[in-house]
Scaffold this motif. Structure first.
Motif, PDB file in Angstrom:
ATOM      1  N   PRO A  60       0.801  -1.226   0.000  1.00 37.85           N
ATOM      2  CA  PRO A  60       0.000   0.000   0.000  1.00 37.85           C
ATOM      3  C   PRO A  60       0.836   1.279   0.000  1.00 37.85           C
ATOM      4  O   PRO A  60       1.872   1.370   0.661  1.00 37.85           O
ATOM      5  CB  PRO A  60      -0.809  -0.112   1.292  1.00 37.85           C
ATOM      6  CG  PRO A  60      -0.910  -1.583   1.549  1.00 37.85           C
ATOM      7  CD  PRO A  60       0.408  -2.143   1.098  1.00 37.85           C
ATOM      8  N   LEU A  62       0.255   5.566   0.283  1.00 31.83           N
ATOM      9  CA  LEU A  62      -0.617   6.706   0.552  1.00 31.83           C
ATOM     10  C   LEU A  62      -0.107   7.921  -0.214  1.00 31.83           C
ATOM     11  O   LEU A  62       1.009   8.389   0.005  1.00 31.83           O
ATOM     12  CB  LEU A  62      -0.649   7.033   2.050  1.00 31.83           C
ATOM     13  CG  LEU A  62      -1.489   8.268   2.424  1.00 31.83           C
ATOM     14  CD1 LEU A  62      -2.956   8.047   2.055  1.00 31.83           C
ATOM     15  CD2 LEU A  62      -1.341   8.600   3.901  1.00 31.83           C
ATOM     16  N   ASP A  84      -3.741   4.689  -2.369  1.00 34.58           N
ATOM     17  CA  ASP A  84      -4.825   5.425  -1.716  1.00 34.58           C
ATOM     18  C   ASP A  84      -4.501   6.911  -1.774  1.00 34.58           C
ATOM     19  O   ASP A  84      -3.353   7.315  -1.558  1.00 34.58           O
ATOM     20  CB  ASP A  84      -4.978   5.010  -0.252  1.00 34.58           C
ATOM     21  CG  ASP A  84      -5.375   3.556  -0.084  1.00 34.58           C
ATOM     22  OD1 ASP A  84      -5.917   2.970  -1.055  1.00 34.58           O
ATOM     23  OD2 ASP A  84      -5.148   3.005   1.007  1.00 34.58           O
ATOM     24  N   TYR A 102      -6.732   4.731  -8.332  1.00 37.84           N
ATOM     25  CA  TYR A 102      -6.721   4.702  -6.867  1.00 37.84           C
ATOM     26  C   TYR A 102      -7.594   3.586  -6.316  1.00 37.84           C
ATOM     27  O   TYR A 102      -8.703   3.344  -6.790  1.00 37.84           O
ATOM     28  CB  TYR A 102      -7.199   6.041  -6.303  1.00 37.84           C
ATOM     29  CG  TYR A 102      -6.200   7.159  -6.481  1.00 37.84           C
ATOM     30  CD1 TYR A 102      -5.150   7.324  -5.592  1.00 37.84           C
ATOM     31  CD2 TYR A 102      -6.302   8.038  -7.563  1.00 37.84           C
ATOM     32  CE1 TYR A 102      -4.219   8.346  -5.764  1.00 37.84           C
ATOM     33  CE2 TYR A 102      -5.379   9.059  -7.741  1.00 37.84           C
ATOM     34  CZ  TYR A 102      -4.340   9.196  -6.835  1.00 37.84           C
ATOM     35  OH  TYR A 102      -3.414  10.206  -7.010  1.00 37.84           O
ATOM     36  N   ARG A 103      -7.099   2.949  -5.276  1.00 37.29           N
ATOM     37  CA  ARG A 103      -7.866   1.948  -4.542  1.00 37.29           C
ATOM     38  C   ARG A 103      -8.923   2.614  -3.671  1.00 37.29           C
ATOM     39  O   ARG A 103     -10.040   2.120  -3.519  1.00 37.29           O
ATOM     40  CB  ARG A 103      -6.898   1.124  -3.683  1.00 37.29           C
ATOM     41  CG  ARG A 103      -7.525   0.010  -2.899  1.00 37.29           C
ATOM     42  CD  ARG A 103      -6.476  -0.768  -2.127  1.00 37.29           C
ATOM     43  NE  ARG A 103      -5.865   0.032  -1.046  1.00 37.29           N
ATOM     44  CZ  ARG A 103      -5.044  -0.468  -0.127  1.00 37.29           C
ATOM     45  NH1 ARG A 103      -4.697  -1.756  -0.195  1.00 37.29           N
ATOM     46  NH2 ARG A 103      -4.524   0.288   0.818  1.00 37.29           N
ATOM     47  N   ASP A 104      -8.559   3.768  -3.098  1.00 32.22           N
ATOM     48  CA  ASP A 104      -9.460   4.506  -2.207  1.00 32.22           C
ATOM     49  C   ASP A 104      -9.101   5.984  -2.280  1.00 32.22           C
ATOM     50  O   ASP A 104      -7.923   6.333  -2.422  1.00 32.22           O
ATOM     51  CB  ASP A 104      -9.317   3.996  -0.770  1.00 32.22           C
ATOM     52  CG  ASP A 104     -10.267   4.683   0.191  1.00 32.22           C
ATOM     53  OD1 ASP A 104     -11.481   4.671  -0.079  1.00 32.22           O
ATOM     54  OD2 ASP A 104      -9.799   5.250   1.200  1.00 32.22           O
ATOM     55  N   LEU A 105     -10.106   6.851  -2.174  1.00 29.17           N
ATOM     56  CA  LEU A 105      -9.896   8.294  -2.162  1.00 29.17           C
ATOM     57  C   LEU A 105     -10.722   8.902  -1.042  1.00 29.17           C
ATOM     58  O   LEU A 105     -11.897   8.568  -0.879  1.00 29.17           O
ATOM     59  CB  LEU A 105     -10.298   8.925  -3.501  1.00 29.17           C
ATOM     60  CG  LEU A 105      -9.341   8.701  -4.673  1.00 29.17           C
ATOM     61  CD1 LEU A 105     -10.012   9.062  -5.982  1.00 29.17           C
ATOM     62  CD2 LEU A 105      -8.064   9.520  -4.492  1.00 29.17           C
ATOM     63  N   ARG A 106     -10.105   9.823  -0.277  1.00 26.69           N
ATOM     64  CA  ARG A 106     -10.801  10.457   0.830  1.00 26.69           C
ATOM     65  C   ARG A 106     -10.507  11.943   0.863  1.00 26.69           C
ATOM     66  O   ARG A 106      -9.404  12.369   0.548  1.00 26.69           O
ATOM     67  CB  ARG A 106     -10.380   9.836   2.170  1.00 26.69           C
ATOM     68  CG  ARG A 106     -10.679   8.351   2.288  1.00 26.69           C
ATOM     69  CD  ARG A 106     -10.457   7.874   3.698  1.00 26.69           C
ATOM     70  NE  ARG A 106     -10.505   6.429   3.792  1.00 26.69           N
ATOM     71  CZ  ARG A 106     -10.467   5.744   4.933  1.00 26.69           C
ATOM     72  NH1 ARG A 106     -10.365   6.399   6.088  1.00 26.69           N
ATOM     73  NH2 ARG A 106     -10.519   4.433   4.938  1.00 26.69           N
ATOM     74  N   TYR A 121       1.087   2.053   6.359  1.00 29.66           N
ATOM     75  CA  TYR A 121       1.535   2.048   4.961  1.00 29.66           C
ATOM     76  C   TYR A 121       3.005   1.672   4.811  1.00 29.66           C
ATOM     77  O   TYR A 121       3.839   2.018   5.645  1.00 29.66           O
ATOM     78  CB  TYR A 121       1.308   3.422   4.322  1.00 29.66           C
ATOM     79  CG  TYR A 121      -0.133   3.674   3.950  1.00 29.66           C
ATOM     80  CD1 TYR A 121      -0.662   3.199   2.754  1.00 29.66           C
ATOM     81  CD2 TYR A 121      -0.977   4.370   4.806  1.00 29.66           C
ATOM     82  CE1 TYR A 121      -1.988   3.411   2.416  1.00 29.66           C
ATOM     83  CE2 TYR A 121      -2.305   4.592   4.477  1.00 29.66           C
ATOM     84  CZ  TYR A 121      -2.798   4.108   3.284  1.00 29.66           C
ATOM     85  OH  TYR A 121      -4.119   4.315   2.957  1.00 29.66           O
TER      86      TYR A 121
END
Length: 206
Positions: A60, A62, A84, A102-106, A121
Motif C-alpha cells: 500500500p 498513501l 490510496d 486509486y484503490r481509495d480516495l478520501r 503504509y
C-alpha cells in the motif's frame, strides 16, 4: 477565471487553508492541462525515485495531497498497484477518481488527523505538496507516523520552499536522531515552463 499562470502565481500567496481549498476547487478543471503545458515533471520524478528503492510495488501507498491524481497516475505507471489518495479539495478528488488508478480516495480538512492507523503504509508520498503555498512541515511528521518501520516516504520541495531552511532542517532532525535515513536527494525540474525546480527526497523510516 484567472489566466493560466495566475493560478501558478497565486498559490504561493494564499494565506489560509480555506482560501487554499477554494483555489484548488476552482483550479480543478484546468489544473492538469495547465501543469502539463508547463512541463510538470515532479510526479514522474517522484514515482521513479520511489520505484528505485521499493522492494514491493504491490504494498500500500498513501498519496497525500493527491489533487487530480497526476501523482497517482505516475505511481501506477511505475508499477504501484495499491494506491490510496487523500486531498482537501473535493473538486480535485473528482478528477482523481476519474483516472481509475486509486484503490481509495478520501477528502480531509487541513490539520485534521489522517483517517489512517499508525504504521499502516509501506509507502507514502507528498508530491508537490509540502512547502511554500502548500502544506506545512508538520505534514512530514504526520506521514512518517503512518509509515511502517522500514517504510519509504517520497516527497518534493520546490525552489520556493528550499529558500526556507526550516523544511530541510526538519529532515535533518529525523536523520540526526536516527528516526530516518535519506536514500535519495536530487534537484531537478519541477515546472520547467516557469523555470521552477524541486528537490525530490526518498526517506526510509527506521
Amino acid at each position: 477565471m484567472p489566466e493560466q499562470k495566475d493560478y501558478l502565481k497565486d498559490v504561493y500567496s494564499v494565506e489560509s487553508p480555506e482560501a487554499m481549498e477554494e483555489l484548488y476547487d476552482a483550479w480543478a478543471d484546468s489544473y492538469d492541462a495547465e501543469l502539463e503545458s508547463q512541463g510538470y515533471a515532479t510526479p514522474a520524478r517522484c514515482a521513479a525515485a520511489l520505484a528505485e528503492f521499493s522492494e514491493n510495488r504491490d504494498a500500500p501507498l498513501l498519496d497525500f495531497g493527491c489533487g487530480t491524481g497526476a501523482s497517482g497516475a505516475a505511481f501506477a505507471a511505475a508499477g504501484f498497484t495499491a494506491i490510496d489518495g487523500i486531498d482537501m479539495s473535493g473538486g480535485m478528488l473528482e478528477k482523481a477518481r476519474a483516472r481509475g488508478v486509486y484503490r481509495d480516495l478520501r477528502e480531509t480538512a487541513p490539520g485534521d488527523p489522517l483517517p489512517v492507523p499508525a504504521e499502516f503504509y509501506d509507502h507514502a508520498a507528498a508530491v508537490g505538496v509540502i512547502g511554500a503555498g502548500a502544506a506545512p512541515a508538520t505534514v512530514i511528521d504526520t506521514l512518517m507516523e503512518v509509515l511502517k518501520p522500514g517504510g519509504l516516504f517520497v516527497f518534493s520541495f520546490n525552489d520556493h520552499t528550499l529558500e526556507d531552511p526550516g523544511f530541510e532542517g526538519r529532515i535533518a532532525e529525523y536523520v540526526d536522531t536516527g528516526a530516518a535515513e535519506v536514500l535519495f536527494r536530487e534537484h531537478g525540474a519541477h515546472i520547467p515552463g516557469i523555470d521552477l525546480g524541486a528537490v525530490v527526497y526518498v526517506l526510509r523510516k527506521r
